[in-house]
Design a protein around this motif. Structure first.
Motif, mmCIF file in Angstrom:
data_model
loop_
_atom_site.group_PDB
_atom_site.id
_atom_site.type_symbol
_atom_site.label_atom_id
_atom_site.label_comp_id
_atom_site.label_asym_id
_atom_site.label_seq_id
_atom_site.Cartn_x
_atom_site.Cartn_y
_atom_site.Cartn_z
ATOM 1 N N MET A 99 0.846 -1.185 0.000
ATOM 2 C CA MET A 99 0.000 0.000 0.000
ATOM 3 C C MET A 99 0.887 1.242 0.000
ATOM 4 O O MET A 99 1.918 1.293 0.652
ATOM 5 N N THR A 100 0.453 2.230 -0.738
ATOM 6 C CA THR A 100 1.230 3.454 -0.850
ATOM 7 C C THR A 100 0.907 4.375 0.309
ATOM 8 O O THR A 100 -0.249 4.707 0.534
ATOM 9 N N ARG A 101 1.934 4.779 1.042
ATOM 10 C CA ARG A 101 1.721 5.620 2.212
ATOM 11 C C ARG A 101 1.331 7.033 1.802
ATOM 12 O O ARG A 101 1.972 7.643 0.957
ATOM 13 N N GLY A 102 0.268 7.551 2.407
ATOM 14 C CA GLY A 102 -0.105 8.945 2.240
ATOM 15 C C GLY A 102 -0.627 9.323 0.882
ATOM 16 O O GLY A 102 -0.691 10.491 0.563
ATOM 17 N N MET A 103 -0.970 8.357 0.056
ATOM 18 C CA MET A 103 -1.476 8.693 -1.267
ATOM 19 C C MET A 103 -2.813 8.008 -1.484
ATOM 20 O O MET A 103 -2.870 6.804 -1.678
ATOM 21 N N GLY A 104 -3.884 8.781 -1.478
ATOM 22 C CA GLY A 104 -5.196 8.216 -1.746
ATOM 23 C C GLY A 104 -5.292 7.782 -3.192
ATOM 24 O O GLY A 104 -4.554 8.261 -4.042
ATOM 25 N N GLY A 105 -6.201 6.893 -3.501
ATOM 26 C CA GLY A 105 -6.345 6.370 -4.849
ATOM 27 C C GLY A 105 -6.632 7.419 -5.892
ATOM 28 O O GLY A 105 -6.294 7.250 -7.049
ATOM 29 N N SER A 139 0.685 9.040 -10.672
ATOM 30 C CA SER A 139 2.041 9.123 -11.223
ATOM 31 C C SER A 139 2.958 8.082 -10.578
ATOM 32 O O SER A 139 3.820 7.518 -11.248
ATOM 33 N N HIS A 140 2.767 7.804 -9.301
ATOM 34 C CA HIS A 140 3.563 6.776 -8.611
ATOM 35 C C HIS A 140 3.391 5.421 -9.296
ATOM 36 O O HIS A 140 4.361 4.698 -9.504
ATOM 37 N N HIS A 141 2.171 5.088 -9.660
ATOM 38 C CA HIS A 141 1.890 3.796 -10.267
ATOM 39 C C HIS A 141 2.259 3.740 -11.743
ATOM 40 O O HIS A 141 2.194 2.677 -12.356
ATOM 41 N N GLN A 183 -0.293 5.011 -25.005
ATOM 42 C CA GLN A 183 -1.745 4.945 -25.144
ATOM 43 C C GLN A 183 -2.337 4.612 -23.777
ATOM 44 O O GLN A 183 -1.629 4.162 -22.870
ATOM 45 N N LYS A 184 -3.637 4.793 -23.643
ATOM 46 C CA LYS A 184 -4.296 4.489 -22.380
ATOM 47 C C LYS A 184 -4.042 3.048 -21.948
ATOM 48 O O LYS A 184 -3.781 2.781 -20.772
ATOM 49 N N ASN A 185 -4.063 2.111 -22.880
ATOM 50 C CA ASN A 185 -3.807 0.709 -22.531
ATOM 51 C C ASN A 185 -2.403 0.522 -21.971
ATOM 52 O O ASN A 185 -2.189 -0.320 -21.098
ATOM 53 N N ASP A 186 -1.433 1.299 -22.480
ATOM 54 C CA ASP A 186 -0.072 1.233 -21.950
ATOM 55 C C ASP A 186 -0.034 1.716 -20.500
ATOM 56 O O ASP A 186 0.677 1.160 -19.670
ATOM 57 N N LEU A 187 -0.802 2.773 -20.215
ATOM 58 C CA LEU A 187 -0.876 3.296 -18.848
ATOM 59 C C LEU A 187 -1.437 2.230 -17.908
ATOM 60 O O LEU A 187 -0.916 2.006 -16.807
ATOM 61 N N LEU A 188 -2.503 1.584 -18.350
ATOM 62 C CA LEU A 188 -3.127 0.536 -17.537
ATOM 63 C C LEU A 188 -2.159 -0.615 -17.285
ATOM 64 O O LEU A 188 -2.041 -1.099 -16.157
ATOM 65 N N LYS A 189 -1.463 -1.039 -18.314
ATOM 66 C CA LYS A 189 -0.525 -2.157 -18.180
ATOM 67 C C LYS A 189 0.598 -1.806 -17.203
ATOM 68 O O LYS A 189 0.957 -2.611 -16.347
ATOM 69 N N GLN A 190 1.128 -0.591 -17.318
ATOM 70 C CA GLN A 190 2.210 -0.171 -16.420
ATOM 71 C C GLN A 190 1.724 -0.092 -14.979
ATOM 72 O O GLN A 190 2.405 -0.527 -14.055
ATOM 73 N N GLU A 227 -0.725 -1.747 -13.611
ATOM 74 C CA GLU A 227 -0.911 -3.111 -13.109
ATOM 75 C C GLU A 227 0.431 -3.717 -12.718
ATOM 76 O O GLU A 227 0.544 -4.354 -11.666
ATOM 77 N N GLN A 228 1.454 -3.528 -13.549
ATOM 78 C CA GLN A 228 2.780 -4.068 -13.244
ATOM 79 C C GLN A 228 3.361 -3.450 -11.976
ATOM 80 O O GLN A 228 4.127 -4.090 -11.269
ATOM 81 N N ASN A 229 2.980 -2.207 -11.698
ATOM 82 C CA ASN A 229 3.477 -1.512 -10.514
ATOM 83 C C ASN A 229 2.591 -1.736 -9.290
ATOM 84 O O ASN A 229 2.760 -1.068 -8.274
ATOM 85 N N GLY A 230 1.622 -2.642 -9.396
ATOM 86 C CA GLY A 230 0.823 -3.024 -8.238
ATOM 87 C C GLY A 230 -0.305 -2.073 -7.881
ATOM 88 O O GLY A 230 -0.727 -2.025 -6.728
#
Length: 68
Positions: A1-7, A14-16, A25-32, A34-37
């Motif tokens: 869980m990311t400390r101090g950062m609401g969803g 940007s953290h994710h 593309q938007k799909n690239d953002l989603l994939k990244q 997901e990979q970053n948890g």
């Protein structure tokens, strides 16, 4: 869980997206994210963003602003 950062905060989005290669593309953002948890709240926000090409993080933040 990311400390101090609401969803729904821009810093959480940007953290994710760390490590993303632009342009993306938007799909690239989603994939990244997901990979970053990213949790469902972050992924849902990304899914609601405009389906377009994002040249940099500033473009992502504009897209983010359009859904909030």
């Amino acid at each position: 869980m990311t400390r101090g950062m609401g969803g729904h905060s821009p810093s959480n989005i940007s953290h994710h997206l760390k490590g993303i290669d632009f342009p993306a593309q938007k799909n690239d953002l989603l994939k990244q994210a997901e990979q970053n948890g990213a949790d469902e709240e972050v992924l849902d926000t990304l899914k609601r963003m405009p389906d377009e090409r994002y040249e940099n993080m500033a473009d992502v933040m504009k897209g983010y602003g359009s859904v909030h």
